[in-house]
Design a protein around this motif. Structure first.
Motif, short mmCIF file in Angstrom:
data_model
loop_
_atom_site.label_atom_id
_atom_site.label_comp_id
_atom_site.label_asym_id
_atom_site.label_seq_id
_atom_site.Cartn_x
_atom_site.Cartn_y
_atom_site.Cartn_z
N VAL A 1 40.89 50.83 20.02
CA VAL A 1 40.35 52.19 20.24
C VAL A 1 38.98 52.32 19.57
N ALA A 2 38.89 51.87 18.33
CA ALA A 2 37.68 52.08 17.52
C ALA A 2 36.48 51.32 18.07
N VAL A 3 36.67 50.09 18.54
CA VAL A 3 35.53 49.31 19.03
C VAL A 3 34.96 49.94 20.31
N TRP A 4 35.82 50.53 21.11
CA TRP A 4 35.40 51.23 22.32
C TRP A 4 34.61 52.50 21.96
N MET A 5 35.13 53.23 20.96
CA MET A 5 34.46 54.46 20.52
C MET A 5 33.07 54.16 19.97
N LEU A 6 32.97 53.09 19.17
CA LEU A 6 31.67 52.75 18.56
C LEU A 6 30.67 52.33 19.63
#
Length: 489
Positions: free
Chosen positions: A414-419
């Motif tokens: 989730v986080a790598v996509w958000m960043l």
């Protein structure tokens, strides 16, 4: 809301410049850390249960599917490691993208993966160690090898080998990361050599008829008075879910980023390399094992009831090569030491990162200037892990380790996509190809596997996370350095 505050990339860069950790790890030492964490005693156990209860000879395909499932998370970890080469793993990645409360929950969940995992490995090591001693005619008294709740006698009891192995590993880790890495490299070489021996020696005793049919027809298997579908395409997929946990541990590489010589390039390399090496070894071992022994013979109610407990050693016994059991038991006993070493090292670095951010007490971020290691942090961790391993039937909580891992994997995807959406122009020396597809696959697979854990593990893990939220509001939120900076401004 302050609970959603995000730690800026500039703050991570400032932490990296101030870091007292010694940068001593090259790409092959980092790869060895990944291999050391992934390959444990499970390679000699999961192969039997996976073949009989799930996939038959097609277990090799299950390992391929599980490896691919891990690659989705591994690619996401690699991109983050190329942006934020800091200790803290998924915790740090979430703090830099999603927000503080999520970072805290992930950090709290990683305690399940590493601390609980360390305790489980220590108990497993004790079992292999006792088995090894018995092979040489030495038998320790039950009260010295059993936790109190499992002890059948009267009076005091403890699992002394589990207690001592933790203290031994801590003594290596506090001397310095370089000496610990050298010890791990040696153990990994011995461990991989033993597995290659099993593959080569076992190849001489393969009966190709045991591979026919390679994918058995779907049927129902009786297990502890319950039945479940096995074999066929469904069995291959369920086998992948069952043996998926043989792969967890590659994220330990990312916890060592603060001590890597060239983290932005070497950490992504080590994550992917360790995963590929271990996947290849798992596939070859499963092919050799199902070729040496028919998958139906691993039935615990059949002709060889003990075969499922130690399938590889048993396959050599049936082939008339009982001496190989000594090599396999020694390899498993020595090999588990490196798993324990990497897990405790990983947990200490996550605590180090959380402590630097003020979310847990400062004592965990003190680095010894001589050894360049968080010595006090390691000693506290060692005391807790050794005591719990010695006096608790920790095997009952093993599934909680998997929950913590899968939760972290999901959040990293989730986080790598958000960043990528929030800061598309930030420097990335490694980029996940086809990111939305890879991230969605990782999120879906890891969530599916979490849902399929036992209900007890789910409830215990959710209870643990709830306790973590309470601790965050009582301590972490009040003491967070980002919060104090906001108040000053």
């Amino acid at each position: 809301m302050s609970i959603w505050r995000v730690k800026p990339v500039s703050a991570f860069e400032a932490d990296m410049k101030k870091s007292e950790l010694k940068k001593v790890l090259g790409k092959w030492s980092l790869t060895a850390i990944g291999v050391g964490a992934i390959i444990g005693g499970g390679i000699f156990v999961l192969t039997g249960t996976g073949a009989y209860y799930h996939a038959g000879p097609a277990l090799a395909l299950s390992f391929i599917i599980a490896g691919i499932a891990c690659v989705f998370a591994a690619l996401c970890y690699s991109e983050f490691a190329s942006i934020l080469p800091v200790e803290g793993s998924a915790y740090a990645y979430a703090y830099g993208t999603i927000g503080e409360i999520f970072a805290w929950i992930i950090g709290w969940g990683l305690i399940l993966e590493y601390a609980m995992g360390s305790m489980t490995v220590a108990v497993s090591w004790s079992g292999y160690f006792n088995k090894l001693l018995k092979m040489f005619g030495i038998k320790l008294p039950e009260w010295l090898t059993t936790d109190p709740s499992s002890y059948t006698g009267e009076g005091f009891s403890m699992n002394l080998p589990a207690f001592l192995i933790v203290l031994f590993v801590i003594s290596i880790l506090i001397k310095g990361t370089q000496s610990a890495a050298k010890a791990n490299n040696l153990i990994v070489i011995l461990k991989v050599s033993a597995i290659i021996f099993v593959i080569i020696a076992g190849a001489f005793f393969i009966n190709p008829e045991n591979w026919s049919p390679f994918i058995p027809d779907a049927t129902q298997i009786i297990d502890k008075n319950t039945t479940h579908e096995a074999y066929g395409i469904g069995g291959i997929v369920s086998g992948a879910a069952a043996i998926f946990f043989a792969y967890v541990g590659f994220d330990a590489v990312s916890t060592q980023a603060g001590e890597a010589k060239n983290p932005k390039k070497d950490v992504p390399f080590a994550i992917i390399a360790s995963l590929l090496i271990c996947t290849l070894l798992y596939i070859l071992v499963s092919l050799v094992l199902t070729g040496m022994m028919n998958y139906k013979d691993f039935n615990p109610l059949g002709k060889y009831p003990d075969a499922i407990k130690a399938p590889v050693a048993y396959a050599f016994d049936i082939a008339g090569q009982a001496w190989a059991g000594y090599i396999i038991t020694i390899a498993a006993t020595v090999g588990l030491i490196s798993v324990l070493m990497v897990m405790i090292m990983g947990q200490s670095r996550i605590f180090l990162g959380m402590s630097k951010d003020g979310l847990i007490p400062q004592v965990f971020s003190k680095v010894n200037p001589i050894s360049g290691t968080p010595k006090t942090n390691l000693m506290i961790l060692g005391a807790v892990i050794a005591t719990v391993a010695a006096f608790t039937p920790i095997n009952k909580l093993a599934d909680m380790t998997s929950f913590g891992t899968l939760f972290a994997f999901t959040m990293v995807c989730v986080a790598v996509w958000m960043l990528r959406i929030k800061q598309p122009n930030i420097e990335r020396t490694f980029k996940v190809p086809a990111l939305p597809v890879i991230a969605i696959c990782g999120i879906c697979i890891n969530t599916y596997l979490m849902i399929n854990l036992s209900k007890d593990a789910q409830l215990l893990s959710l209870g643990w996370l709830l306790i973590g939220v309470i601790v965050y509001f009582l301590y972490g939120k009040r003491n967070a350095k980002l919060g104090k900076q906001e108040n000053v401004e």
